[in-house]
Design a protein around this motif. Sequence first.
Motif, PDB file in Angstrom:
ATOM      1  N   ALA A  56      -6.989  28.561  41.523  1.00  0.00           N
ATOM      2  CA  ALA A  56      -5.536  28.563  41.335  1.00  0.00           C
ATOM      3  C   ALA A  56      -4.815  28.567  42.689  1.00  0.00           C
ATOM      4  N   VAL A  57      -5.357  29.314  43.632  1.00  0.00           N
ATOM      5  CA  VAL A  57      -4.778  29.336  44.981  1.00  0.00           C
ATOM      6  C   VAL A  57      -4.894  27.959  45.623  1.00  0.00           C
ATOM      7  N   LEU A  58      -6.061  27.331  45.471  1.00  0.00           N
ATOM      8  CA  LEU A  58      -6.303  26.029  46.098  1.00  0.00           C
ATOM      9  C   LEU A  58      -5.449  24.917  45.492  1.00  0.00           C
ATOM     10  N   ARG A  59      -5.020  25.094  44.256  1.00  0.00           N
ATOM     11  CA  ARG A  59      -4.108  24.103  43.675  1.00  0.00           C
ATOM     12  C   ARG A  59      -2.754  24.126  44.381  1.00  0.00           C
ATOM     13  N   VAL A  60      -2.412  25.266  44.933  1.00  0.00           N
ATOM     14  CA  VAL A  60      -1.145  25.400  45.655  1.00  0.00           C
ATOM     15  C   VAL A  60      -1.339  25.123  47.151  1.00  0.00           C
ATOM     16  N   ILE A  61      -2.455  25.625  47.703  1.00  0.00           N
ATOM     17  CA  ILE A  61      -2.757  25.434  49.131  1.00  0.00           C
ATOM     18  C   ILE A  61      -4.136  24.770  49.230  1.00  0.00           C
ATOM     19  N   PRO A  62      -4.207  23.462  49.044  1.00  0.00           N
ATOM     20  CA  PRO A  62      -5.512  22.774  48.970  1.00  0.00           C
ATOM     21  C   PRO A  62      -6.311  22.759  50.269  1.00  0.00           C
ATOM     22  N   ASP A  63      -5.701  23.114  51.379  1.00  0.00           N
ATOM     23  CA  ASP A  63      -6.430  23.110  52.653  1.00  0.00           C
ATOM     24  C   ASP A  63      -6.760  24.528  53.142  1.00  0.00           C
ATOM     25  N   LEU A  64      -6.773  25.497  52.237  1.00  0.00           N
ATOM     26  CA  LEU A  64      -7.100  26.880  52.614  1.00  0.00           C
ATOM     27  C   LEU A  64      -8.624  27.028  52.688  1.00  0.00           C
ATOM     28  N   GLN A  65      -9.164  26.841  53.867  1.00  0.00           N
ATOM     29  CA  GLN A  65     -10.605  26.786  54.054  1.00  0.00           C
ATOM     30  C   GLN A  65     -11.330  28.046  53.586  1.00  0.00           C
ATOM     31  N   ILE A  66     -10.748  29.207  53.883  1.00  0.00           N
ATOM     32  CA  ILE A  66     -11.431  30.456  53.551  1.00  0.00           C
ATOM     33  C   ILE A  66     -11.621  30.615  52.042  1.00  0.00           C
ATOM     34  N   ALA A  67     -10.726  30.042  51.260  1.00  0.00           N
ATOM     35  CA  ALA A  67     -10.873  30.120  49.798  1.00  0.00           C
ATOM     36  C   ALA A  67     -12.099  29.340  49.342  1.00  0.00           C
ATOM     37  N   TYR A  68     -12.374  28.193  49.980  1.00  0.00           N
ATOM     38  CA  TYR A  68     -13.591  27.436  49.665  1.00  0.00           C
ATOM     39  C   TYR A  68     -14.837  28.242  50.035  1.00  0.00           C
ATOM     40  N   ASN A  69     -14.773  28.940  51.162  1.00  0.00           N
ATOM     41  CA  ASN A  69     -15.930  29.738  51.578  1.00  0.00           C
ATOM     42  C   ASN A  69     -16.203  30.880  50.606  1.00  0.00           C
TER      43      ASN A  69
END
Length: 318
Positions: free
Chosen positions: A144-157
């Motif tokens: 849900a966070v990445l849908r708003v901030i798709p380039d948030l690298q730490i969320a992918y990690n």
Amino acid sequence: MKKIFVLIIIALCPIIMQGQARKMYRQALRTTNLKQKIELLDKVIAEEPKNLDAYFNRALAKNDSGDYHGAIADYSKIIVEAPDADTYFNRGNSRYNLEDFQGAKADYAKAFYLDKNFIDALYSLACAKFDLGEYKDAIKDFDAVLRVIPDLQIAYNYKAAAYVALEDYKKALKAYSSAIVVNPNADAFYNRGVFYLDIRYFQKAKADLNLAVRLNRDNSFVHFYRGASNLFLGKNEDAISDFHKSLKFDSFDFDAMLGLAMAYYKLGDKEKAKTYFKKAKSIVNFSSGDTVDKFSKSYWHLKHFYFFKSVYYDLDKL
């Protein structure tokens, strides 16, 4: 006339006191000295016990100074009087700092409930769920966070680490690779390299760790893990070079010493293998009668036990 003068003074006292409180409040906001800030806000609150802004700023200062319980008490005062998303979020941060992940989760959830645009609260909620081992729910929130901030690298990690915990390695790899697409920096290649190493894709691990070293040579861990990948690939001389580099950052790294002992043993240099094995033993206070499990907290024991165990008994005979 004297009576009127006394009445005027009495009437003016609250106004004067209020003016002094406002002055101290402005001073508190300006100062960067946390102790002084708290002392000034203590005085403001003593004069104006319903000044919730003073409680909020005192809570921030207490949190920043490490008094998390004191911060929680001030935030709770505000929540009783006038609950809002920011206060729940900040109380969640103080609880998180105390490793009260359940309490932090509740506060972050309330903050996001009160403000659906509060993405920091949603991200922090996902982190709290991750720390509680609620990996599936954490992944949903990170998505849900990445849908708003798709380039948030730490969320992918974090997503990748959650998938690893769930043993869904295919999705973990996809998340680590997405982090690289977003920002191909040293940390991103390092994280995927260590992941490859853990699932025994040693050549791919080395390729990523090579890139991580090229981008940042000051990370001691990347030298160690590249050394491990070289050891598993039979590149013993390269492994020795990496483990020595790792020891330059931490001369008491018994994992690197064990790596050197195993690499030297594989090369046939039993004397050096014995030397580093002995050093590793001394760091963990190894005594007669102890077994391989004395190294239970080592990387080798935790991640590559059977490989380590097979070489350990050979080293123990030297």
